[in-house]
Design an enzyme around this catalytic site. Structure first.
Site, PDB file in Angstrom:
ATOM      1  CG  HIS A   1     -17.825  -7.067  55.103  1.00  0.00           C
ATOM      2  ND1 HIS A   1     -18.314  -8.351  54.930  1.00  0.00           N
ATOM      3  CD2 HIS A   1     -17.578  -6.589  53.849  1.00  0.00           C
ATOM      4  CE1 HIS A   1     -18.357  -8.613  53.632  1.00  0.00           C
ATOM      5  NE2 HIS A   1     -17.911  -7.563  52.959  1.00  0.00           N
TER       6      HIS A   1
ATOM      7  NE  ARG B   1     -22.287  -5.986  50.972  1.00  0.00           N
ATOM      8  CZ  ARG B   1     -21.099  -5.845  50.390  1.00  0.00           C
ATOM      9  NH1 ARG B   1     -20.964  -5.091  49.322  1.00  0.00           N
ATOM     10  NH2 ARG B   1     -20.036  -6.475  50.868  1.00  0.00           N
TER      11      ARG B   1
ATOM     12  NE  ARG C   1     -14.446  -6.958  45.935  1.00  0.00           N
ATOM     13  CZ  ARG C   1     -14.478  -6.265  44.794  1.00  0.00           C
ATOM     14  NH1 ARG C   1     -13.691  -6.598  43.828  1.00  0.00           N
ATOM     15  NH2 ARG C   1     -15.283  -5.224  44.633  1.00  0.00           N
ATOM     16  CB  THR C   2     -19.620  -9.876  49.715  1.00  0.00           C
ATOM     17  OG1 THR C   2     -18.570  -8.979  50.080  1.00  0.00           O
ATOM     18  CG2 THR C   2     -20.129 -10.589  50.951  1.00  0.00           C
TER      19      THR C   2
ATOM     20  CE  LYS D   1     -45.467  -6.269  44.703  1.00  0.00           C
ATOM     21  NZ  LYS D   1     -45.831  -7.688  44.758  1.00  0.00           N
TER      22      LYS D   1
HETATM   23  N1   CP Z   1     -14.872  -6.554  49.817  1.00  0.00           N
HETATM   24  C1   CP Z   1     -16.171  -6.417  49.507  1.00  0.00           C
HETATM   25  O1   CP Z   1     -17.046  -6.433  50.398  1.00  0.00           O
HETATM   26  O2   CP Z   1     -16.417  -6.255  48.178  1.00  0.00           O
HETATM   27  P1   CP Z   1     -17.855  -6.119  47.526  1.00  0.00           P
HETATM   28  O3   CP Z   1     -18.457  -4.828  48.025  1.00  0.00           O
HETATM   29  O4   CP Z   1     -17.630  -6.129  46.046  1.00  0.00           O
HETATM   30  O5   CP Z   1     -18.680  -7.285  47.989  1.00  0.00           O
END
Ligand code: CP
Length: 308
Positions: free
Chosen positions: A134, A106, A56-57, A85
């Site tokens: 998040h 992320r 999703r993100t 590396k």
């Molecule tokens: N909600 C969420 O962060 O989903 P993903 O881990 O798929 O990005």
């Protein structure tokens, strides 16, 4: 002032800034649905660095950028990058700066986004840092709640599941406390909300309780926010086994729910929300996932172009 800003934690945003993002997101919905076209971010490039799995993100950030006429360069996993590396996160971020206008990161390590923001001269958005925060998930969660209910301060929100490692629950709890909601944190004791989050929301005077009784909390709940047990973050697999499947929400459990109660989940789900709930009036998790696009469009446009 959002232009040029890093978004690492929800407290990087004032209440006024959150409201501006949510209002802008509402304007973005027709573009997110491809009912209207926009070239607002034409010529801009998003560096999408995902060193942990995501559906999703990553996809909603990339969709958001492209729906606004911008472009995306993507890294998924360390394989295929020079990190293998021995290149550091700092140098990786400096390279993104050479090639793009904004970074979404992320990373499996808590604190990585803050570190990256310190090294970067272009804005960094935290797309999830280990068991940290998040913040953009929180923005889309708030958008979803506000589209349903006018006044968050009147709501009782139950947040259930893995509250220790579930980063979405950390930033959401802080944001909801700031907005005056009352909260029930429902989890087995070993994966309850961390003390530093409880201290923060207590400091704001938020009305909250800790519980392990999901059924008991449902009748008073307006928003039920379910989360997955984060198997990958347990240092000891035996500890995971003890709590795996701790809460499984099924149709029978909603018998005493308020008529307007909504069930949210940041997804992915494993077994904590039964698919029988999907077609009910309570389910909002797929709408919530879609809301990631207009909210991230709003955020990208406000950070890159300002409030135009
Ligand atoms: N909600 C969420 O962060 O989903 P993903 O881990 O798929 O990005």
């Amino acid at each position: 002032m959002l232009k040029g800003k890093d978004i690492v934690a929800i407290n990087d945003l004032s209440q006024d800034e959150i409201e501006r993002i949510l209002n802008k997101a509402r304007e973005m919905v027709p573009i997110a649905r491809a009912e209207k076209k926009s070239r607002l971010l034409e010529g801009r490039i998003l560096a999408s660095f995902f060193f942990e799995p995501s559906t999703r993100t990553r996809l909603s950030f990339e969709t958001a950028m492209q729906r606004l006429g911008g472009s995306v360069i993507t890294v998924t996993g360390q394989e295929g990058t020079s990190i293998i590396k021995g290149e550091t996160l700092a140098d990786t971020v400096r390279m993104a700066e050479c090639f793009s206008d904004i970074i979404v990161l992320r990373h499996p390590r808590e604190g990585a986004a803050r570190l990256a923001a310190g090294f970067s001269n272009i804005p960094v958005i935290n797309g999830g840092d280990g068991a940290g925060q998040h913040p953009t998930q929180t923005l889309l969660d708030l958008f979803t709640i506000k589209e349903e209910f006018n006044d968050i301060s009147k709501l009782h929100v139950t947040i259930a599941g893995d509250l220790k490692y579930g980063r979405t629950t950390h930033s959401l709890s802080v944001a909801l406390s700031r907005m005056g909601a009352s909260l029930s944190f429902v989890a087995p004791p070993t994966i309850q909300m961390p003390d530093h989050i409880l201290d923060e929301i207590s400091g704001m005077g938020a009305d909250h309780e800790l519980s392990s009784d999901l059924m008991g909390c449902i009748p008073k709940t307006d928003v039920l926010y379910m989360t997955r047990i984060q198997k990958e973050r347990f240092p000891d697999f035996e500890e995971y086994i003890k709590v795996a499947g701790a809460f499984r929400l099924d149709l029978d459990m909603l018998e005493n729910a308020k008529k307007g109660m909504i069930v949210m989940h940041p997804l992915p789900r494993v077994d904590e929300v039964h698919p029988d709930i999907d077609p009910t009036e309570h389910a909002r998790y797929f709408q919530q996932a879609f809301n990631g696009v207009p909210v991230r469009m709003a955020l990208l446009s406000l950070i890159l172009e300002g409030d135009i």
